[in-house]
Design an enzyme around this catalytic site. Structure first.
Site, mmCIF file in Angstrom:
data_model
loop_
_atom_site.group_PDB
_atom_site.id
_atom_site.type_symbol
_atom_site.label_atom_id
_atom_site.label_comp_id
_atom_site.label_asym_id
_atom_site.label_seq_id
_atom_site.Cartn_x
_atom_site.Cartn_y
_atom_site.Cartn_z
ATOM 1 N N LYS A 269 33.062 40.772 -14.583
ATOM 2 C CA LYS A 269 31.507 40.478 -14.032
ATOM 3 C C LYS A 269 30.899 42.037 -14.273
ATOM 4 O O LYS A 269 31.325 43.028 -14.258
ATOM 5 C CB LYS A 269 31.482 40.357 -12.503
ATOM 6 C CG LYS A 269 30.430 39.489 -12.341
ATOM 7 C CD LYS A 269 30.581 37.899 -12.693
ATOM 8 C CE LYS A 269 29.285 36.925 -12.475
ATOM 9 N NZ LYS A 269 29.826 35.660 -12.486
ATOM 10 N N ASP B 23 24.147 35.004 -15.191
ATOM 11 C CA ASP B 23 24.482 34.791 -13.750
ATOM 12 C C ASP B 23 23.075 35.025 -13.314
ATOM 13 O O ASP B 23 22.077 34.911 -13.827
ATOM 14 C CB ASP B 23 25.478 35.853 -13.220
ATOM 15 C CG ASP B 23 25.970 35.456 -11.752
ATOM 16 O OD1 ASP B 23 27.164 34.519 -11.682
ATOM 17 O OD2 ASP B 23 25.474 35.873 -10.637
HETATM 18 P P1 NDP Z 1 19.351 32.305 -11.118
HETATM 19 O O1 NDP Z 1 18.757 33.546 -11.289
HETATM 20 O O2 NDP Z 1 18.763 31.182 -12.244
HETATM 21 O O3 NDP Z 1 18.571 31.593 -9.655
HETATM 22 C C1 NDP Z 1 19.247 31.974 -8.680
HETATM 23 C C2 NDP Z 1 18.536 31.171 -7.584
HETATM 24 O O4 NDP Z 1 18.988 31.393 -6.300
HETATM 25 C C3 NDP Z 1 16.954 31.234 -7.248
HETATM 26 O O5 NDP Z 1 16.409 30.232 -6.841
HETATM 27 C C4 NDP Z 1 16.956 32.315 -6.365
HETATM 28 O O6 NDP Z 1 15.737 32.702 -5.724
HETATM 29 C C5 NDP Z 1 18.212 32.131 -5.412
HETATM 30 N N1 NDP Z 1 18.765 33.371 -4.891
HETATM 31 C C6 NDP Z 1 19.201 34.409 -5.574
HETATM 32 N N2 NDP Z 1 19.677 35.374 -4.549
HETATM 33 C C7 NDP Z 1 19.310 34.947 -3.440
HETATM 34 C C8 NDP Z 1 19.508 35.473 -1.900
HETATM 35 N N3 NDP Z 1 20.069 36.540 -1.935
HETATM 36 N N4 NDP Z 1 18.877 34.787 -1.026
HETATM 37 C C9 NDP Z 1 18.151 33.478 -1.436
HETATM 38 N N5 NDP Z 1 18.127 32.779 -2.636
HETATM 39 C C10 NDP Z 1 18.730 33.695 -3.665
HETATM 40 O O7 NDP Z 1 20.808 32.282 -11.020
HETATM 41 P P2 NDP Z 1 21.931 30.870 -11.393
HETATM 42 O O8 NDP Z 1 21.455 29.544 -11.032
HETATM 43 O O9 NDP Z 1 22.419 31.197 -12.452
HETATM 44 O O10 NDP Z 1 23.041 31.285 -10.519
HETATM 45 C C11 NDP Z 1 23.049 30.611 -8.873
HETATM 46 C C12 NDP Z 1 24.388 30.731 -8.296
HETATM 47 O O11 NDP Z 1 25.379 29.972 -9.212
HETATM 48 C C13 NDP Z 1 24.850 32.242 -8.375
HETATM 49 O O12 NDP Z 1 25.913 32.464 -7.305
HETATM 50 C C14 NDP Z 1 25.860 32.398 -9.525
HETATM 51 O O13 NDP Z 1 26.910 33.367 -9.252
HETATM 52 C C15 NDP Z 1 26.489 30.928 -9.583
HETATM 53 N N6 NDP Z 1 26.923 30.629 -10.975
HETATM 54 C C16 NDP Z 1 26.109 30.663 -12.017
HETATM 55 C C17 NDP Z 1 26.484 30.141 -13.237
HETATM 56 C C18 NDP Z 1 25.542 30.180 -14.394
HETATM 57 O O14 NDP Z 1 26.016 29.563 -15.406
HETATM 58 N N7 NDP Z 1 24.418 30.648 -14.421
HETATM 59 C C19 NDP Z 1 28.025 29.679 -13.377
HETATM 60 C C20 NDP Z 1 28.822 29.713 -12.177
HETATM 61 C C21 NDP Z 1 28.125 30.041 -11.084
HETATM 62 P P3 NDP Z 1 14.686 34.099 -5.801
HETATM 63 O O15 NDP Z 1 14.237 33.469 -6.982
HETATM 64 O O16 NDP Z 1 14.028 33.962 -4.756
HETATM 65 O O17 NDP Z 1 15.763 35.044 -5.909
HETATM 66 O O1 2IT Z 2 30.014 32.731 -12.234
HETATM 67 C C1 2IT Z 2 30.237 32.366 -13.441
HETATM 68 O O2 2IT Z 2 31.128 31.417 -13.688
HETATM 69 C C2 2IT Z 2 29.071 32.580 -14.378
HETATM 70 N N1 2IT Z 2 27.989 33.233 -14.055
HETATM 71 C C3 2IT Z 2 29.357 32.148 -15.786
HETATM 72 C C4 2IT Z 2 29.707 33.329 -16.483
HETATM 73 C C5 2IT Z 2 29.967 33.264 -18.095
HETATM 74 O O3 2IT Z 2 30.456 34.019 -18.738
HETATM 75 O O4 2IT Z 2 29.287 32.160 -18.579
#
Ligand code: NDP
Ligand code: 2IT
Length: 446
Positions: free
Chosen positions: A126, A166
């Site tokens: 990461k 992420d």
């Molecule tokens: P985005 O940046 O697209 O969206 C994040 C969302 O979560 C936003 O609505 C944001 O609100 C909110 N958020 C982030 N941090 C906080 C916080 N500290 N408190 C409250 N709300 C928060 O990220 P993703 O959708 O890509 O990621 C969301 C989660 O999914 C993470 O945990 C990530 O690690 C996990 N994930 C993502 C993957 C991917 O493919 N993208 C794969 C697997 C897991 P705000 O805009 O107000 O910050």
């Molecule tokens: O937490 C996760 O699995 C991710 N943010 C996806 C990372 C990736 O390499 O697609």
């Protein structure tokens, strides 16, 4: 056993002071796998546990850049290369002000086991920065990404460490990062996933994490002869994972009643339908607005300032925002309100006491390393397509994604069933661990 686990955790905490999220992630895995370690002399004499919690390499670097007012700004960049036993490191990038070494180590540790579960050849890593893309212009984000890559390019590559998205890193950031890598390395290679479709990206990658969580939840419900049809679903977050979970839930006939961001939660009792989802996608992805604006557009909905969705009644909960976003009281409230299924779209969104509540109540609880593995799985498929220099159709990628989520589910059932109850947490941790540990032993002391 618990004494041995406590001793091991004291060792981990002593070596990694202040890294609370990392301690939490390690403890959760160790609790599941300790009985496997105890019965395996090979793992014990090979000091697998001590080796698996130690990153292979960590890079920390300065990221200076200039804002639109000509002011110099300084952020910190990180790359945590946790484990390459199964393949090149696969390091999603997070840009968020809360990023620090402990958070990235927890994420890289989780990623190692998650990637193992996908069945694809990817190690765990990461990276990221405490840079906050919120409120920055596109030009500022580009200058930051270019400065970040000016250091990172020497550590990554299609066979070394493959980056991805992420929190705070989506299509825009990935474009800027890829462009700078290409210029510095003088190579057009698949060193990052989540690329635009015209320049090497895979179809379905943006959708894959959210879709995958829904496929996984549907598999879990099927073990109890239940389905998503007609269920009220609570979702946190309103970013990439949350948006595509909503989209897929429409196909399954579920009603999504909440979304959130760090400012609060919106509750829409009529359900967030396709038109409303299009509004949210435009608000979040193009206008980069706040979820509170939803109630101006749809006044029948409510906005709960600074609140999370978990006090709202719903049968299925999909936390899709961030770590530790469901505490013990919120878990109890979910249970009291009839929640029967929690599938984690985010990484480690439930505090340990919340997980314990779900397991004691014997509801369906799908941990992130299994439930949200669809994202990195399609990243793995993007790597495959890049290596072959061809692109699969949307149907082909989605079919593979669904198959992988089904396989992860069956693996959890195989390794996590005790007395008729499927403990998906144990199943995911044990299955993910064994594959990595065996590969490490095969490859000697490296
Ligand atoms: P985005 O940046 O697209 O969206 C994040 C969302 O979560 C936003 O609505 C944001 O609100 C909110 N958020 C982030 N941090 C906080 C916080 N500290 N408190 C409250 N709300 C928060 O990220 P993703 O959708 O890509 O990621 C969301 C989660 O999914 C993470 O945990 C990530 O690690 C996990 N994930 C993502 C993957 C991917 O493919 N993208 C794969 C697997 C897991 P705000 O805009 O107000 O910050
Ligand atoms: O937490 C996760 O699995 C991710 N943010 C996806 C990372 C990736 O390499 O697609």
């Amino acid at each position: 056993m618990s004494v041995a686990i406590d001793q091991f955790m004291s060792y981990v905490k002593g070596r990694n002071p202040g890294e609370n999220e990392f301690h939490q992630a390690v403890e959760e895995v160790v609790e599941s796998i300790y009985s496997v370690i105890e019965t395996s002399p090979r793992y014990r004499s090979g000091k697998i546990l001590e080796r698996i919690v130690e990153p292979e390499r960590v890079v920390i670097f300065r990221v200076p850049w200039m804002d639109d007012d000509g002011e110099v700004r300084v952020n910190r960049g990180y790359l945590v290369e946790m484990n390459s036993a199964l393949g090149p490191f696969k390091s999603g990038l997070r840009f968020h002000p809360s990023v620090n070494l402990g958070i990235l180590k927890f994420l890289a540790f989780e990623q190692t086991f998650k990637n193992s579960l996908t069945t694809l050849p990817m190690g765990g890593g990461k990276g990221g920065s405490d840079f906050d893309p919120k409120g920055k212009s596109d030009a500022e984000v580009m200058r930051f990404c270019q400065s970040f890559m000016a250091e990172l390019y020497r550590h990554v590559g299609p066979n070394t460490d493959v980056l991805g998205g992420d929190i705070g890193v989506g299509g825009r950031e990935i474009g800027f990062l890829f462009g700078m890598y290409k210029k510095l390395a003088n190579e057009f290679t698949g060193m990052i996933t989540g690329k635009g479709f015209n320049w090497g990206g895979s179809l379905i990658r943006p959708e894959s994490t959210g879709y995958g969580v829904v496929y996984f939840a549907s598999e879990m419900l099927a073990t109890r002869k239940e389905s998503l049809a007609g269920k009220r679903v609570l979702i946190s977050g309103s970013g990439n994972v949350a948006q595509f979970a909503v989209e897929k839930l429409h196909e399954y006939g579920a009603t999504v009643v909440t979304l959130s961001d760090s400012g609060g939660t919106i509750v829409d009792e009529d359900g967030i339908d396709r038109d409303k989802l299009d509004y949210v996608m435009d608000l979040k992805n193009n206008r980069r607005g706040r979820i509170r604006e939803y109630v101006q557009q749809y006044p029948q909905a409510r906005f709960l300032e600074n609140a999370r969705p978990w006090m709202v009644p719903g049968e299925v909960a999909l936390p899709c925002a961030t770590e530790n976003e469901i505490n013990e009281d919120e878990a109890q409230s979910l249970l009291d309100n009839g929640c029967i299924c929690v599938a984690e779209g985010a990484n480690m969104p439930c505090e340990p006491a919340a997980v314990e509540r779900f397991l004691n109540a014997e509801i369906l609880y799908g941990p992130g390393k299994a439930a949200n593995a669809g994202g990195v799985a399609v990243s793995g498929l993007e790597m495959t397509q890049n290596s072959m220099r061809l692109s699969w159709t949307q149907q082909e990628v989605d079919k593979r994604l669904k198959m992988i989520m089904r396989e992860i589910h069956s693996t959890c059932v195989k390794y996590g069933s005790h007395d008729g109850f499927i403990n998906y947490l144990d199943g995911a941790n044990v299955a993910g661990f064994i594959k990595v540990a065996d590969a490490m032993l095969d490859q000697g002391l490296v």
